[in-house]
Scaffold this motif. Structure first.
Motif, short mmCIF file in Angstrom:
data_model
loop_
_atom_site.label_atom_id
_atom_site.label_comp_id
_atom_site.label_asym_id
_atom_site.label_seq_id
_atom_site.Cartn_x
_atom_site.Cartn_y
_atom_site.Cartn_z
N MET A 1 0.57 -49.22 1.65
CA MET A 1 1.93 -49.09 2.11
C MET A 1 2.22 -49.80 3.43
O MET A 1 1.43 -49.71 4.36
N PRO A 2 3.37 -50.47 3.48
CA PRO A 2 3.80 -51.08 4.73
C PRO A 2 4.53 -50.04 5.59
O PRO A 2 4.82 -48.93 5.13
N GLU A 3 4.81 -50.43 6.80
CA GLU A 3 5.66 -49.60 7.66
C GLU A 3 6.97 -50.34 7.87
O GLU A 3 6.98 -51.50 8.27
N TYR A 4 8.06 -49.66 7.53
CA TYR A 4 9.41 -50.21 7.76
C TYR A 4 10.12 -49.30 8.76
O TYR A 4 10.35 -48.12 8.47
N ASN A 5 10.45 -49.83 9.90
CA ASN A 5 11.23 -49.07 10.89
C ASN A 5 10.66 -47.68 11.17
O ASN A 5 11.35 -46.67 11.08
N GLY B 1 0.86 -49.56 10.59
CA GLY B 1 1.45 -48.70 9.58
C GLY B 1 1.14 -47.23 9.74
O GLY B 1 1.44 -46.43 8.86
N THR B 2 0.56 -46.83 10.86
CA THR B 2 0.13 -45.44 11.03
C THR B 2 1.30 -44.46 11.09
O THR B 2 1.16 -43.31 10.67
N ARG B 3 2.45 -44.90 11.56
CA ARG B 3 3.60 -43.98 11.61
C ARG B 3 4.10 -43.69 10.19
O ARG B 3 4.46 -42.55 9.86
N ALA B 4 4.10 -44.71 9.35
CA ALA B 4 4.48 -44.51 7.95
C ALA B 4 3.49 -43.58 7.25
O ALA B 4 3.88 -42.69 6.49
N ALA B 5 2.22 -43.79 7.51
CA ALA B 5 1.19 -42.94 6.90
C ALA B 5 1.35 -41.49 7.34
O ALA B 5 1.21 -40.56 6.52
N GLN B 6 1.66 -41.29 8.58
CA GLN B 6 1.85 -39.92 9.07
C GLN B 6 3.07 -39.27 8.42
O GLN B 6 3.04 -38.11 8.03
N MET B 7 4.14 -40.02 8.28
CA MET B 7 5.38 -39.48 7.70
C MET B 7 5.22 -39.09 6.24
O MET B 7 5.77 -38.09 5.79
N ILE B 8 4.47 -39.89 5.48
CA ILE B 8 4.39 -39.60 4.04
C ILE B 8 3.56 -38.35 3.75
O ILE B 8 3.70 -37.74 2.69
#
Length: 193
Positions: free
Chosen positions: A83-87, A121-128
């Motif tokens: 997964m990428p991180e978008y915004n 992409g760690t913020r996206a990983a945390q959010m999911i």
């Protein structure tokens, strides 16, 4: 033998998700725990934004694309999301693919391979993690986080560094352990159905 689905989340033109997905698939195929590995590209799956009239927990799907997606997800014992991180978050197509289903995700672990710029992409990983735990999935702690990913890709080929390789092995080891630990819960769900 555990069945692993590696889901490439990005669908945008010019994406590098498939490159990272192919690398992840190769590493998973070398892993002793996963002999049935499938790379699933959400761009090829082509799910429209949620168009099912009933809540997914009912499992009564009106559209063939949902029934096909349900069969693919149901067949898996574990997942890796590439997964990428978008915004500062994960992309809408991944959320859409998750939201199409409900029980098919239950009691299955998920590893995360995230990528991006400095944040990897760690913020996206945390959010999911909030989303997948609501569906009774278990995200494993070990993950692959790839910063400055474009520096590692040349002519469509990813050249992993040692941190990535070590992280991928640790993630797959833990994913395999958790897959085995959750198997009785998945089996109990099948027997009740």
């Amino acid at each position: 033998m555990a069945k692993l689905k590696i889901i490439v989340a990005s669908t945008r033109p010019g994406r590098i998700g498939p490159v990272i997905g192919r690398w992840t698939e190769a590493v998973a195929r070398e892993h002793e725990g996963f002999r049935d590995v499938e790379l699933v590209d959400l761009a090829e799956v082509g799910l429209p934004f949620m168009n099912e009239p009933l809540h997914p927990r009912l499992g009564r799907y009106a559209h063939q694309h949902t029934r096909d997606w349900s069969a693919r997800v149901s067949a898996a014992d574990a997942f890796v999301f590439v997964m990428p991180e978008y915004n500062y978050g994960y992309n809408a197509e991944l959320k859409n693919a998750i939201d199409y289903l409900h029980d098919e995700w239950k009691y299955k672990p998920v590893g995360l391979v995230s990528y991006g710029g400095v944040s990897a992409g760690t913020r996206a990983a945390q959010m999911i993690k909030q989303v997948v735990t609501t569906l009774k999935m278990t995200p494993v702690f070990e993950a692959v986080s790839i910063p400055f990913v474009h520096d590692l890709v040349d002519d469509g080929v990813l050249t992993p560094n040692q941190v990535m390789t070590t992280s991928a092995k640790a993630m797959l080891d833990e994913l395999f352990r958790v897959t085995a630990a959750l198997r009785p819960l998945r089996t109990a769900g099948i027997e009740r159905a």
